[in-house]
Design a protein around this motif. Structure first.
Motif, short mmCIF file in Angstrom:
data_model
loop_
_atom_site.label_atom_id
_atom_site.label_comp_id
_atom_site.label_asym_id
_atom_site.label_seq_id
_atom_site.Cartn_x
_atom_site.Cartn_y
_atom_site.Cartn_z
N GLU A 1 0.79 -1.06 -0.12
CA GLU A 1 -0.17 -0.05 -0.04
C GLU A 1 0.68 1.53 -0.11
N LEU A 2 2.21 0.91 0.21
CA LEU A 2 2.95 2.35 -0.05
C LEU A 2 3.89 2.49 -1.06
N ARG A 3 4.02 3.57 -1.85
CA ARG A 3 4.85 3.75 -2.88
C ARG A 3 6.18 3.52 -2.46
N LYS A 4 7.14 2.92 -3.27
CA LYS A 4 8.45 2.92 -3.27
C LYS A 4 9.31 4.23 -3.20
N PRO A 5 10.16 4.40 -2.30
CA PRO A 5 10.97 5.88 -1.86
C PRO A 5 12.00 6.01 -3.00
N GLU A 6 12.46 5.11 -3.66
CA GLU A 6 13.48 5.18 -4.53
C GLU A 6 13.27 6.28 -5.74
N PRO A 7 12.07 6.17 -6.49
CA PRO A 7 11.96 7.26 -7.50
C PRO A 7 11.94 8.78 -6.86
N TYR A 8 11.75 8.86 -5.43
CA TYR A 8 11.65 10.27 -5.09
C TYR A 8 12.99 10.95 -4.59
N PHE A 9 13.87 9.82 -4.21
CA PHE A 9 15.22 10.14 -3.46
C PHE A 9 16.38 9.72 -4.34
N ASP A 10 16.33 9.07 -5.19
CA ASP A 10 17.40 8.59 -6.00
C ASP A 10 18.18 9.61 -6.69
N LYS A 11 17.76 10.74 -7.17
CA LYS A 11 18.37 11.59 -7.66
C LYS A 11 18.91 12.83 -6.79
N ILE A 12 18.97 12.57 -5.46
CA ILE A 12 19.50 13.46 -4.27
C ILE A 12 20.86 12.74 -3.97
N ASP A 13 21.84 13.32 -4.53
CA ASP A 13 23.26 12.87 -4.11
C ASP A 13 24.32 13.80 -3.78
N THR A 14 23.77 14.97 -3.43
CA THR A 14 24.77 15.90 -2.51
C THR A 14 25.19 15.44 -1.39
N LYS A 15 26.44 15.85 -1.24
CA LYS A 15 27.13 15.26 -0.03
C LYS A 15 27.17 16.25 1.03
N PRO A 16 26.73 16.03 2.17
CA PRO A 16 26.75 17.18 3.00
C PRO A 16 27.89 17.43 3.85
N ASP A 17 28.25 18.94 4.25
CA ASP A 17 29.17 19.46 4.85
C ASP A 17 29.44 18.86 6.26
N ALA A 18 30.45 18.25 6.63
CA ALA A 18 30.36 17.74 8.00
C ALA A 18 30.30 18.78 9.01
N SER A 19 31.02 19.87 8.72
CA SER A 19 30.79 21.04 9.89
C SER A 19 29.45 21.58 10.04
N ALA A 20 28.48 21.49 8.99
CA ALA A 20 27.39 22.19 8.70
C ALA A 20 26.41 21.06 9.80
N VAL A 21 26.76 19.90 9.39
CA VAL A 21 25.89 18.69 10.04
C VAL A 21 26.07 18.86 11.64
N LYS A 22 27.57 18.97 12.07
CA LYS A 22 27.80 19.18 13.41
C LYS A 22 27.25 20.30 14.13
N LEU A 23 27.19 21.36 13.57
CA LEU A 23 26.54 22.62 13.96
C LEU A 23 24.86 22.23 14.08
N ALA A 24 24.63 21.82 13.10
CA ALA A 24 22.86 21.52 13.16
C ALA A 24 22.58 20.73 14.08
N VAL A 25 23.47 19.70 14.54
CA VAL A 25 23.15 18.81 15.62
C VAL A 25 23.34 19.33 17.11
N GLU A 26 24.25 20.40 17.04
CA GLU A 26 24.49 21.28 18.42
C GLU A 26 23.42 22.04 18.76
N ILE A 27 22.63 22.49 17.89
CA ILE A 27 21.55 23.55 18.00
C ILE A 27 20.22 22.78 18.79
N GLU A 28 20.06 23.27 20.02
CA GLU A 28 19.18 22.64 21.13
C GLU A 28 17.64 22.84 20.64
#
Length: 265
Positions: free
Chosen positions: A174-201
């Motif tokens: 009953e659920l659509r497969k997620p691959e057609p929606y997400f397959d084209k998302i291949d940008t690599k995240p900036d590790a420093s930006a991810v660390k800052l995002a995690v630190e924001i309470e």
């Protein structure tokens, strides 16, 4: 006021049968209903049921309308009401708790609709609370099947506060497969930006840049936005600490801890 149950039957674990009843958990669907209205007169618009003929649209009476399945474009198989009744599953008034899984084993996409599962008599209370506490202590979800309104449903039953919750679960197909929606998302995240995002309470302040008329919206650098958010939060906490010191307001243990954390800002 407790709503009228939508189903009643038994909850079964091995040889134990507990009479239960099912009530919808949501009070409303949360939406606001609007009606199409004729502006000059203020009267509601009526929708007519009809067919297209050689002479134009023709309204048809309700007794001439039945269900049909479009098997190819413009071609329908007509299904009589008695044929639909034959396809309905006979009500089974027992939910067998046949399998138990950990709560985090069920993907949240499969949750469809919650219900409160209540004991249906005073005699049912003892067995009910035993099942409730067993599910609570093991942090398990009991998986079973429920036939309601002529349709079979996959359900999960879990402890919730003083009672039990039943959730209608979606089947995998009953659920659509997620691959057609997400397959084209291949940008690599900036590790420093991810660390800052995690630190924001808390949720970072919104950074809104209004474009000039005719200009395309400007792309905001996520790293800069996160740094500004961290700086704004730090300054706000320092200001709060200074205000408390000036007013000689005693800070809580949590407040003192936060104040020391930003003392060097």
């Amino acid at each position: 006021m407790v709503p009228i149950p939508v189903w009643s039957g038994n909850l079964r674990l091995s040889l134990v049968l507990v009479p239960v009843r099912l009530s919808p958990a949501p009070s409303t669907d949360g939406s606001v209903a609007f009606r199409m209205t004729h502006k000059p007169s203020g009267k509601p618009i009526k929708y007519l049921k009809g067919i297209e003929t050689d002479r134009g649209f023709k309204e048809v009476p309700e007794e001439e309308i039945i269900k049909g399945y479009e098997h190819t474009k413009g071609h329908h198989v007509l299904i009589k009401p008695e044929e639909l009744d034959e396809l309905k599953l006979e009500a089974k008034h027992t939910i067998d708790m046949a399998r138990f899984v950990d709560r985090d084993e069920i993907d949240s996409r499969y949750f469809e609709k919650p219900y409160y599962l209540l004991p249906d008599s005073d005699e049912a209370d003892e067995g009910y609370v035993v099942l409730r506490d067993a599910l609570a202590k093991t942090q398990k979800v009991a998986i079973g099947q429920l036939i309601m309104h002529g349709r079979e449903h996959l359900v999960g039953i879990t402890a919730h506060k003083k009672g039990l919750m039943l959730v209608i679960l979606r089947y995998e197909d009953e659920l659509r497969k997620p691959e057609p929606y997400f397959d084209k998302i291949d940008t690599k995240p900036d590790a420093s930006a991810v660390k800052l995002a995690v630190e924001i309470e808390q949720r970072a302040p919104e950074v809104a840049i209004e474009p000039e008329m005719g200009e395309a919206p400007k792309v905001i650098n996520i790293m800069d936005a996160l740094k500004k958010s961290m700086q704004a939060r730090g300054q706000a906490k320092v200001r709060d600490a200074v205000r408390r010191r000036i007013s000689k307001e005693p800070a809580s243990e949590n407040g003192r801890a936060k104040h020391h954390a930003f003392r060097g800002c």
